[in-house]
Design an enzyme around this catalytic site. Structure first.
Site, mmCIF file in Angstrom:
data_model
loop_
_atom_site.group_PDB
_atom_site.id
_atom_site.type_symbol
_atom_site.label_atom_id
_atom_site.label_comp_id
_atom_site.label_asym_id
_atom_site.label_seq_id
_atom_site.Cartn_x
_atom_site.Cartn_y
_atom_site.Cartn_z
ATOM 1 N N VAL B 8 4.459 10.030 19.303
ATOM 2 C CA VAL B 8 4.791 8.679 19.436
ATOM 3 C C VAL B 8 3.575 7.874 18.317
ATOM 4 O O VAL B 8 2.871 7.057 18.864
ATOM 5 C CB VAL B 8 4.674 8.207 20.905
ATOM 6 C CG1 VAL B 8 5.050 6.585 20.915
ATOM 7 C CG2 VAL B 8 5.334 8.997 21.871
ATOM 8 N N ALA B 10 3.993 6.209 14.349
ATOM 9 C CA ALA B 10 4.635 5.023 13.806
ATOM 10 C C ALA B 10 6.294 5.113 14.030
ATOM 11 O O ALA B 10 6.756 4.234 14.700
ATOM 12 C CB ALA B 10 4.463 4.984 12.469
ATOM 13 N N GLY B 12 8.127 7.381 15.799
ATOM 14 C CA GLY B 12 8.262 7.633 16.995
ATOM 15 C C GLY B 12 8.241 6.319 17.877
ATOM 16 O O GLY B 12 9.031 6.313 18.918
ATOM 17 N N ASN B 99 8.716 13.789 7.675
ATOM 18 C CA ASN B 99 8.524 13.841 6.120
ATOM 19 C C ASN B 99 8.403 15.260 5.852
ATOM 20 O O ASN B 99 7.930 16.199 6.192
ATOM 21 C CB ASN B 99 7.372 13.134 5.827
ATOM 22 C CG ASN B 99 7.368 11.733 5.143
ATOM 23 O OD1 ASN B 99 8.426 11.594 4.708
ATOM 24 N ND2 ASN B 99 6.321 10.974 5.503
ATOM 25 N N LYS B 183 14.114 12.196 -0.964
ATOM 26 C CA LYS B 183 12.802 11.540 -0.400
ATOM 27 C C LYS B 183 11.742 12.231 -0.853
ATOM 28 O O LYS B 183 10.617 11.878 -0.847
ATOM 29 C CB LYS B 183 13.084 11.390 1.070
ATOM 30 C CG LYS B 183 12.161 10.540 1.587
ATOM 31 C CD LYS B 183 11.852 10.230 2.976
ATOM 32 C CE LYS B 183 10.711 9.471 3.424
ATOM 33 N NZ LYS B 183 10.240 9.700 4.653
ATOM 34 N N ASN B 191 3.108 9.600 -3.410
ATOM 35 C CA ASN B 191 2.192 9.311 -2.129
ATOM 36 C C ASN B 191 0.753 9.937 -2.481
ATOM 37 O O ASN B 191 -0.300 9.328 -2.417
ATOM 38 C CB ASN B 191 2.663 10.254 -1.009
ATOM 39 C CG ASN B 191 4.012 9.595 -0.275
ATOM 40 O OD1 ASN B 191 4.400 8.651 -0.877
ATOM 41 N ND2 ASN B 191 4.059 9.875 0.810
ATOM 42 N N SER B 258 2.020 5.824 2.743
ATOM 43 C CA SER B 258 1.096 6.090 4.361
ATOM 44 C C SER B 258 0.127 7.081 4.223
ATOM 45 O O SER B 258 -0.772 7.235 5.174
ATOM 46 C CB SER B 258 2.262 6.429 5.379
ATOM 47 O OG SER B 258 2.843 7.716 4.797
#
Lengths: 307, 307
Positions: B8, B10, B12, B99, B183, B191, B258
């Site tokens: 849980v 971001a 989630g 990811n 992606k 990233n 992120s």
């Protein structure tokens, strides 16, 4: 002896202040439009303020120096060499006291063998402000020599002795070119990573990931050294790495690279360090992947940091 | 339909809040010792506070979910898969909404074909605080599918429609695995460099040095794609780069990765991104020099940032 100090940054300020204090005739060559009357020195070699002479154009110089000391950043070397050509052509010797590969080589190409001395400077100096310098650390004597073997040893010994008596510990070594490469290797391994991570040499060596990157930088550097038959003190990357981690890093473990300060101002000497390795590699069809990536990272950061 | 949301963070938090708000039975699986009664959502999909159900142990769960949504960080995948094995073995489907490379593959290895769905999540969510999430950007629908082609299309369409009606735009695509690699390429290029330089995707593409590094990352990724015959939408690195610079970057040019937030906390998903490329390369005797150097830099920074 009479001196002209070309470039009055950190190292140039030290030479100009110490030579002036010792009573030698020394003049600093400043950037156009600049002026300087005194230099404030602090740090491990003592604290003092010294009156100095400086000009912003060679036309204002009314004497012929015996030795011109070149201390500009590597990216200014070509322009500086051109500007001092009239002085050198009248008989002055040039002493290249800069970082990295390519400065001495360019000077010899322009002025010829026997006219260019090499000084491996390994004390640390930080320009606090224009005309205000701090000597932070001294790794070893300045080593002075003529890699071409033309200039008399007796003169070089005398020159080194004179610098030492003026307060800048120096000695003559015929192997000066090997000393230069010793420092190139040290700087290529430590400076860009220290600048990128804004950290000390000691922490770079403790972190297994930066250590593996430094190992790779050194490995690739030795491919270039071998291909170009560059004389060094080390027969293999393993031998150098032992020296590097066991001898060189411990006394400078708390040191931050000057490239960190340069990077904040937006311009570094990466082209004369890892960039020079990459270029030397290219000449022999060697791809120095890690050094190339590090060069790109530093150049990227230079651009990001521009105002 | 009944859901279990594992992790849980971001993404989630978004699933748990939106599914609960739409009236579905959904339970979050938290880390041991944690509790959560409500989630505060803000951002481009609206602002609301939603009561949610969450447990910190599967033994406390009194129902059998139809779909388990896996949203943990890639470095927690193996442990999470083990912990949900009892649930999956009773018949739940797993939907991997993470990811990078390796999560879906590990899940299929453990649970078999036909038991694992793949969701390519490309909305951006930032965990402001535990139980407080901001939806920042939406690149495209969540794309859902079964790369193995076992699960019925009709079910997958229904599932995607249900997510969409709950407020998370989603659609079914048989080519979901190609979307995942689209992606992966995007994340591998942007990233780590965005995290290292603490800058936006747009500035990475404007700077010629970071651009050249991203070009090299993509070039090396396509060597791996070719060697492993991985299905993608792109026949060459050139084709992908055109799509990348012209289509993908412009709408996300002000976005920070992120990974930058992850790096500040000391742990990133680099092993499932550039690290996975390096490992896939190694299996085919390919050296991905630029990706390997970037992995070392990120891992170095992770260590430097540890308290």
């Amino acid at each position: 002896m009479k001196f002209l100090v070309v470039g009055v940054g950190a190292v140039g300020s030290v030479y100009l202040a110490f030579l002036s204090r010792a009573g030698h005739q020394a003049v600093g060559l400043l950037k156009k439009g600049r002026a300087l009357n005194s230099i404030c020195v602090e740090g491990i070699w003592g604290d003092f303020v010294q009156e100095v002479r400086a000009v912003d154009s060679l036309e204002m110089l009314n004497y012929e120096p015996d030795v011109v000391i070149l201390t500009v950043k590597s990216y200014d070397t070509e322009q500086a060499l051109k500007s001092i050509e009239p002085v050198i052509s009248k008989g002055s010797l040039l002493m290249v006291a800069q970082n990295g590969y390519g400065n001495y080589e360019k000077a010899v190409e322009l002025f010829g063998r026997g006219r260019v001395l090499l000084a491996r400077v390994i004390f640390g100096a930080k320009l606090i402000d224009y005309g205000h310098v701090r000597v932070t650390v001294c790794g070893d004597d300045v080593v002075i020599g003529d890699p071409a073997g033309v200039v008399e040893d007796s003169f070089l010994k005398e020159l080194a002795g004179m610098f030492s008596r003026a307060g800048i510990p120096s000695r003559h070594e015929r192997d000066v070119y090997k000393y230069l490469w010793d420092k190139i290797l040290y700087n290529c391994a430590l400076n860009p990573l220290g600048a990128l991570f804004e950290t000390t040499y000691g922490r770079l060596a403790e972190n297994p990931y930066t250590k593996s990157l430094m190992d790779a930088v050194i490995q690739e550097a030795f491919e270039v050294i071998k291909a170009h038959e560059i004389p060094t003190f080390w027969n293999s990357p393993e031998e150098y790495r032992k020296h590097f981690y066991e001898r060189l890093i411990p006394p400078t473990k708390d040191h931050y690279p000057s490239m960190l300060e340069d990077l904040k101002r937006g311009r570094t000497e990466i082209d004369a360090l890892n960039g020079a390795l990459v270029e030397l590699g290219r000449q022999k069809s060697l791809n120095l992947h890690v050094n190339q990536t590090i060069v790109s990272l530093i150049k990227a950061k230079e651009l990001f940091n521009l105002p």
